[in-house]
Each structure stands twice: as structure tokens, then as C-alpha cells.
Design a protein around this motif. Sequence first.
Motif, PDB file in Angstrom:
ATOM      1  N   GLU A  28       1.027   4.042  -2.802  1.00  0.00           N
ATOM      2  CA  GLU A  28       0.718   5.716  -2.662  1.00  0.00           C
ATOM      3  C   GLU A  28       1.741   6.356  -3.181  1.00  0.00           C
ATOM      4  O   GLU A  28       1.703   7.617  -3.882  1.00  0.00           O
ATOM      5  N   GLN A  86       0.852  -1.247  -0.007  1.00  0.00           N
ATOM      6  CA  GLN A  86       0.086   0.066   0.080  1.00  0.00           C
ATOM      7  C   GLN A  86       0.910   1.273  -0.201  1.00  0.00           C
ATOM      8  O   GLN A  86       0.661   2.317  -0.591  1.00  0.00           O
ATOM      9  N   ARG A  87       1.960   1.385   0.730  1.00  0.00           N
ATOM     10  CA  ARG A  87       2.977   2.679   0.946  1.00  0.00           C
ATOM     11  C   ARG A  87       3.431   2.728  -0.507  1.00  0.00           C
ATOM     12  O   ARG A  87       3.696   3.760  -1.035  1.00  0.00           O
ATOM     13  N   ASP A  92       1.642   6.468  -6.955  1.00  0.00           N
ATOM     14  CA  ASP A  92       0.423   7.384  -7.399  1.00  0.00           C
ATOM     15  C   ASP A  92       0.898   8.856  -7.202  1.00  0.00           C
ATOM     16  O   ASP A  92       0.415   9.445  -8.173  1.00  0.00           O
TER      17      ASP A  92
END
Length: 74
Positions: free
Chosen positions: A25, A21-22, A28
Motif C-alpha cells: 500500500e 500488504q502494508r 503503491d
Amino acid sequence: MGDELFEHKTKSELTREEAAQRLHELADAIARHNEVSFVENNKTVRVDIPPRVKLKVEIERGVEESELGIEITW
């Protein structure tokens, strides 16, 4: 910040999913905003990412510990 050297390092233990997830992020932020931001000492530092970068991926596999390193430079 001008020509000041800024270095930001973090190290934490996460689940595989949290680590992914990190990374999502961060990817993105680079793709959508052409920059990444870090907060240190109540100051936000933004780093602009140019249109072309160098990407280096390293994998080390050991008996007790392995490592995946990702480096983006320009």
C-alpha cells in the motif's frame, strides 16, 4: 504545515502477510500518487515524494530477533 516538524511513528505486531500488504500500500501510494498521507489528531498530513530519492535497506540477523529496515530520504 509550513516548516513545522512532523513525525509519525507506528509500531504493531502483524502477520507476515499483513506486513507485506502494508508495504504494498505504501509503495503503491508513492508510485501512483507521488505522495504518502498520514492521519494524526484528525488531520491528514501529505508528504510529497520527489522523482529521485535515496533508498537504504538494512538487515540485521540475530539469534533471538532480526530486523529489516527500509529508509527513503530526499
